[in-house]
Write a protein that holds these residues in place. Structure first.
Motif, PDB file in Angstrom:
ATOM      1  N   LYS A   1       1.970   7.913  11.186  1.00 20.83           N
ATOM      2  CA  LYS A   1       0.872   7.235  10.434  1.00 20.83           C
ATOM      3  C   LYS A   1      -0.475   8.295   9.984  1.00 20.83           C
ATOM      4  CE  LYS A   1      -2.163   3.641  10.942  1.00 20.83           C
ATOM      5  NZ  LYS A   1      -2.917   2.550  11.949  1.00 20.83           N
TER       6      LYS A   1
ATOM      7  N   ASN B   1       2.787   3.972   7.056  1.00 20.64           N
ATOM      8  CA  ASN B   1       1.487   3.191   7.319  1.00 20.64           C
ATOM      9  C   ASN B   1       1.372   2.511   8.606  1.00 20.64           C
ATOM     10  OD1 ASN B   1       0.487   2.862   4.363  1.00 20.64           O
ATOM     11  ND2 ASN B   1       2.912   2.671   4.006  1.00 20.64           N
TER      12      ASN B   1
ATOM     13  N   ASP C   1       7.878  -0.471   6.200  1.00 18.59           N
ATOM     14  CA  ASP C   1       7.731   0.469   5.299  1.00 18.59           C
ATOM     15  C   ASP C   1       8.838   0.651   4.343  1.00 18.59           C
ATOM     16  OD1 ASP C   1       5.015   1.529   4.992  1.00 18.59           O
ATOM     17  OD2 ASP C   1       5.342   3.001   6.716  1.00 18.59           O
TER      18      ASP C   1
ATOM     19  N   ARG D   1       0.611  -1.225   0.017  1.00 16.35           N
ATOM     20  CA  ARG D   1      -0.083  -0.004   0.094  1.00 16.35           C
ATOM     21  C   ARG D   1       0.889   1.236   0.057  1.00 16.35           C
ATOM     22  NH1 ARG D   1      -2.678  -0.667   4.392  1.00 16.35           N
ATOM     23  NH2 ARG D   1      -1.598   0.581   5.815  1.00 16.35           N
TER      24      ARG D   1
ATOM     25  N   ARG E   1       1.595   5.292   0.390  1.00 16.34           N
ATOM     26  CA  ARG E   1       0.696   6.530   1.055  1.00 16.34           C
ATOM     27  C   ARG E   1       1.666   7.488   0.847  1.00 16.34           C
ATOM     28  NH1 ARG E   1      -0.995   6.747   6.955  1.00 16.34           N
ATOM     29  NH2 ARG E   1      -2.080   8.489   5.994  1.00 16.34           N
TER      30      ARG E   1
END
Length: 676
Positions: free
Chosen positions: A71, A76, A102, A4, A6
């Motif tokens: 976060k 994350n 991460d 994922r 971010r």
């Protein structure tokens, strides 16, 4: 493999957001993390990454700027165990204590690798060290080695060696695994490293030589990332435009966090702390601050309930400690013996309308409730606050609050008598709710009562270890049995059946916002927001679906002037900016306005109208008077998505916001300019 991304929140995106006076957009999260204790540093060109207090910030040696990461913006997860920079891939490898990983690129984009955390390995997955070789990272773990391709963001191999590896290194064509318990093992890089037989013991374990990073420490010594000193937020409260917090916590047989005592305070975005060498001055154990009371006439004059007594501070400086030596307060009775000043249960403090400080004193021989006013203590012990065999006062007396009528409420969070109480300080009368607690259907209330809060209708909301209840004004005289309302949420599936609100949830804290919505924190299932109708779930925030730091929420506090909800968790403090702010008594052209205004091309967020009265009627019309949107305010604000009644974005132009009070009295008008 699950990844994922971010992206880092950019300055442009912040400027485009509809922000409050504090710079935080409605619906936006913010983390207030500690960066006090430096644990590791990694150099990446002109940037030095600093792991501090299990969090991360970066210091730019060119312009001396500091950037924090959390976060709530680009990372994350939280609670960092290790960092290591890969110069080939130009990414910082961040390993968290929960085994998530991460990869933070130089442009601020973070990619999370969850494969390692989600793997079905039954072995110890603790990461002990990170070694870089080209674009590869070798993670030394509790069972062997994990090879990570940093450039491609994927785990390449896992070498289960059957023993913990403290560190890994490569020399020539060989890879070495150093284990404090098994010795030094070696294998050829060209061998099948997954096969344990390819590894052979070649020597004894030698501890890894620590890398000298003194020059990096020297470079960042003047960097100031701000934030609190600790990530301990067992108890928080917002009063007089300040956030007060302490780490806790000590309730006999329930919790003992053993965190350092003292108070962390935030005012206008700046943190301050109470004197930290108090233990050296008093000679007492200085841990487990459980609760805080703020002088209603002086926000810099505070009292705390600690494991070793009641502490008084003025302007952050220690004044004195009250205990068995100089007050009626008593120590804990343990197996018939009274312990000394190092073991006291002070889990409730509250000022009343007259400026008297009330103190709960648990698990004592014959003391439970003490008043302090103008330097004088008075004992108001009540027999009803003793356990059933009268051996001690209740051990879990805690959570004292003052309601809108000036009455004091508190609970007994313990297995020696789950109950709650209402005390009238004017008439020195107490009402106990501890016999046969049941809901409106006659079903017994099970679990311990953990917390209490008053809503805007005068209902007292009670959290328990197995759900949530409330006591209405009409139920206050029902003491045997004690009848509470357990909200039933309709299933709306045609069955006419419903389920009890948050049944089975371990409720840790409750706060009521300006719109009479209930913010309910739990141990293990995150944070719930229940609408003023008491049945509609507006939000259920978890660490998996939001920037909430942890599913274990210890405490909640709300700044009703801005709508910011502070959330104390077992991993630190964060906040969520809600739209519920204290409504105005009247609406005028000076206090009602919209933002952002003008709404510029590309803006996709909501437009906020603020300064409204409670439940105000809001109508938005075009310049020719056509109605395009209408609704009612949430406390003092209303949000419009910029669309008409059919859900289509409105065209460029000037739009009129017409307001009226809940009873139909005319309010005021403001304008919104929209540019498409």
């Amino acid at each position: 493999m699950y990844m994922r991304k971010r992206p880092l929140v950019t300055l442009l995106s912040l400027l485009m957001a509809c922000v409050t006076a504090m710079g935080q957009a409605i619906g936006q999260w913010k983390a207030y993390l500690a960066y006090h204790e430096i644990q590791d540093l990694e150099k990446a060109g002109n940037v030095i990454y600093v792991q501090a207090s299990d969090n991360l910030y970066a210091y730019n040696t060119n312009d001396n700027s500091v950037q924090t990461f959390s976060k709530a913006d680009c990372l994350n997860d939280c609670q960092i165990a290790h960092i290591k920079y890969n110069a080939t891939a130009k990414k910082l490898v961040i390993v968290y204590t929960n085994y998530n990983i991460d990869l933070l690129a130089d442009n601020g984009e973070a990619v999370i690798l969850t494969d390692y955390q989600n793997s079905t390995l039954t072995a110890d997955k603790t990461v002990n060290d990170i070694y870089m070789n080209g674009h590869l990272a070798y993670l030394s773990t509790g069972f062997g080695i994990v090879k990570l391709n940093v450039k491609d963001a994927e785990i390449s191999d896992t070498y289960n060696l059957g023993f913990p590896v403290d560190y890994t290194y490569i020399e020539g064509n060989s890879i070495y695994a150093a284990s404090n318990s098994a010795g030094l093992y070696q294998a050829s890089l060209t061998a099948n490293l997954v096969d344990k037989s390819q590894w052979s013991r070649v020597g004894d374990y030698v501890p890894k030589q620590a890398e000298d990073k003194q020059d990096l420490r020297e470079a960042v010594k003047n960097a100031n990332p701000g934030g609190p000193k600790y990530n301990n937020f067992y108890y928080i409260k917002y009063e007089q435009d300040r956030l007060y917090s302490c780490g806790g916590a000590f309730i006999a047989s329930i919790i003992n966090l053993n965190h350092p005592s003292g108070v962390q305070m935030m005012h206008d975005g700046e943190w301050s702390f109470t004197q930290d060498n108090v233990g050296e001055i008093t000679g007492l154990t200085y841990v487990n601050t459980n609760c805080i009371a703020v002088d209603p006439n002086d926000p810099s004059h505070i009292f705390t309930g600690d494991q070793s007594g009641v502490y008084e501070y003025q302007d952050g400086l220690f004044v004195r400690c009250y205990n068995m030596d100089n007050s009626p307060l008593m120590g804990v009775i343990d197996r018939g013996n009274q312990l000394d000043n190092n073991y006291m249960l002070i889990n409730g403090l509250c000022f009343d309308e007259e400026g008297t400080l009330w103190i709960l004193n648990g698990q004592t021989a014959n003391n439970s409730l003490v008043a302090y006013h103008d330097g004088t203590f008075t004992t108001h012990h009540k027999e009803v606050l003793m356990v059933d065999d009268n051996s001690t006062s209740m051990a879990g007396l805690s959570g004292m609050i003052k309601d809108s009528d000036g009455l004091l409420w508190f609970v007994n969070y313990h297995n020696n008598g789950s109950s709650f109480f209402c005390y009238d300080p004017i008439h020195d009368q107490i009402t106990a709710y501890k016999q046969n607690l049941q809901n409106q259907n006659g079903e017994s209330v099970v679990g311990y009562v953990t917390c209490i809060a008053e809503d805007q209708d005068g209902n007292m909301w009670l959290g328990t270890t197995l759900g949530v209840y409330y006591q209405s004004h009409s139920q206050r005289n029902e003491t045997s049995p004690v009848v509470l309302t357990q909200v039933i949420v309709p299933r709306n599936d045609g069955s006419n059946l419903g389920d009890y609100l948050l049944s089975g949830a371990n409720i840790s804290c409750i706060a009521i916002d300006a719109a009479n919505r209930k913010w309910i924190g739990t141990k293990g299932t995150g944070l719930y927001v229940i609408d003023s109708d008491n049945t509609t779930e507006i939000h259920h925030f978890t660490e998996g679906n939001s920037p909430l730091l942890s599913n274990t929420v210890f405490s909640l506090a709300i700044n009703n002037a801005t709508g910011e909800v502070f959330i104390g968790t077992d991993k630190g403090l964060c906040s969520y900016m809600s739209e519920a702010v204290t409504p105005n008594e009247e609406m005028t052209k000076d206090n009602v306005y919209a933002y952002p205004n003008p709404v510029r091309p590309g803006y996709a967020g909501k437009i906020t109208i603020t300064g409204l009265t409670m439940d105000a009627d809001v109508k938005i019309t075009s310049s020719n008077g056509s109605l395009v949107h209408q609704g009612r305010s949430t406390a003092g604000t209303y949000q419009w998505d910029g669309c008409d009644k059919n859900g289509k974005p409105v065209a460029s132009g000037i739009y009129m916001v017409q307001t009226a009070t809940a009873n139909g009295e005319k309010g005021t008008v403001c304008k919104i300019a929209i540019v498409r």
